[in-house]
Design an enzyme around this catalytic site. Sequence first.
Site, mmCIF file in Angstrom:
data_model
loop_
_atom_site.group_PDB
_atom_site.id
_atom_site.type_symbol
_atom_site.label_atom_id
_atom_site.label_comp_id
_atom_site.label_asym_id
_atom_site.label_seq_id
_atom_site.Cartn_x
_atom_site.Cartn_y
_atom_site.Cartn_z
ATOM 1 N N ASP A 96 -12.946 12.643 5.834
ATOM 2 C CA ASP A 96 -14.340 12.616 6.279
ATOM 3 C C ASP A 96 -14.351 13.052 7.741
ATOM 4 O O ASP A 96 -13.330 13.502 8.294
ATOM 5 C CB ASP A 96 -14.982 11.234 6.034
ATOM 6 C CG ASP A 96 -14.407 10.124 6.923
ATOM 7 O OD1 ASP A 96 -13.458 10.394 7.689
ATOM 8 O OD2 ASP A 96 -14.913 8.996 6.846
ATOM 9 N N CYS B 104 -9.442 9.051 6.704
ATOM 10 C CA CYS B 104 -10.747 8.615 7.198
ATOM 11 C C CYS B 104 -10.478 7.848 8.491
ATOM 12 O O CYS B 104 -9.430 8.038 9.125
ATOM 13 C CB CYS B 104 -11.517 7.800 6.160
ATOM 14 S SG CYS B 104 -10.748 6.254 5.642
ATOM 15 N N HIS C 16 8.575 2.563 -5.248
ATOM 16 C CA HIS C 16 8.260 1.430 -6.126
ATOM 17 C C HIS C 16 6.941 1.579 -6.876
ATOM 18 O O HIS C 16 6.831 1.119 -8.017
ATOM 19 C CB HIS C 16 8.217 0.127 -5.316
ATOM 20 C CG HIS C 16 9.557 -0.321 -4.834
ATOM 21 N ND1 HIS C 16 9.836 -1.616 -4.450
ATOM 22 C CD2 HIS C 16 10.732 0.363 -4.664
ATOM 23 C CE1 HIS C 16 11.103 -1.715 -4.070
ATOM 24 N NE2 HIS C 16 11.664 -0.522 -4.186
ATOM 25 N N HIS D 269 10.631 -0.374 -11.950
ATOM 26 C CA HIS D 269 9.362 -0.024 -11.296
ATOM 27 C C HIS D 269 8.439 0.746 -12.247
ATOM 28 O O HIS D 269 7.226 0.639 -12.154
ATOM 29 C CB HIS D 269 9.627 0.783 -10.025
ATOM 30 C CG HIS D 269 10.478 0.037 -9.044
ATOM 31 N ND1 HIS D 269 10.089 -1.157 -8.478
ATOM 32 C CD2 HIS D 269 11.723 0.289 -8.573
ATOM 33 C CE1 HIS D 269 11.043 -1.600 -7.684
ATOM 34 N NE2 HIS D 269 12.051 -0.737 -7.729
HETATM 35 C C1 RB5 Z 1 -16.636 6.290 9.142
HETATM 36 O O1 RB5 Z 1 -17.310 5.793 10.260
HETATM 37 C C2 RB5 Z 1 -15.676 5.241 8.626
HETATM 38 O O2 RB5 Z 1 -16.380 4.174 8.088
HETATM 39 C C3 RB5 Z 1 -14.748 5.832 7.580
HETATM 40 O O3 RB5 Z 1 -14.084 6.923 8.112
HETATM 41 C C4 RB5 Z 1 -13.646 4.930 7.042
HETATM 42 O O4 RB5 Z 1 -12.912 4.356 8.091
HETATM 43 C C5 RB5 Z 1 -13.994 3.992 6.000
HETATM 44 O O5 RB5 Z 1 -13.146 3.277 5.481
#
Ligand code: RB5
Length: 145
Positions: free
Chosen positions: A8, A65, A98, A133
């Site tokens: 993201d 993210c 694992h 595993h």
């Molecule tokens: C974005 O602000 C943030 O919420 C996203 O990148 C992430 O960390 C969510 O888990």
Amino acid sequence: MKLAIGSDHAGFDLKQSLKEHFEQRGFAVQDFGTFDKTSCHYPQIAEKVARSVAGGENELGILVCGTGIGMSMAANKVHGIRAAAVSDCFTAKATRMHNDANILCLGERTVGPGLAAMIADLFVDTGFEGGRHQTRVDMMMALEK
Ligand code: RB5
């Protein structure tokens, strides 16, 4: 090795640097976005990467993210996916050996680019141990039914 990658807006810079890193290593990297820092929704990117790995289009995936957590939660909703949010080298190896993890989730706000590259290298370079595993992974995947 065919690798799917995505992020993201909060993981964009780290995704770009990991994409370059793996292209330099000779991997075929398929980038599922995002393609700039405009605010977007991590589940949409997680779904694209997860479906490409679950469908066999790519062998492994990397999702970035802010924390790696939202990406892992979303990716794990797709059947066939074992996504692991990782922030250290031991866990990067262990989750391949694992858990046969097939998607690595990283947080740009929690892990620096040098450590992230080291974690990602360990993840893609480590194989699944199988044996006992495999039994446990089979049990885990049966929970999807
Ligand atoms: C974005 O602000 C943030 O919420 C996203 O990148 C992430 O960390 C969510 O888990």
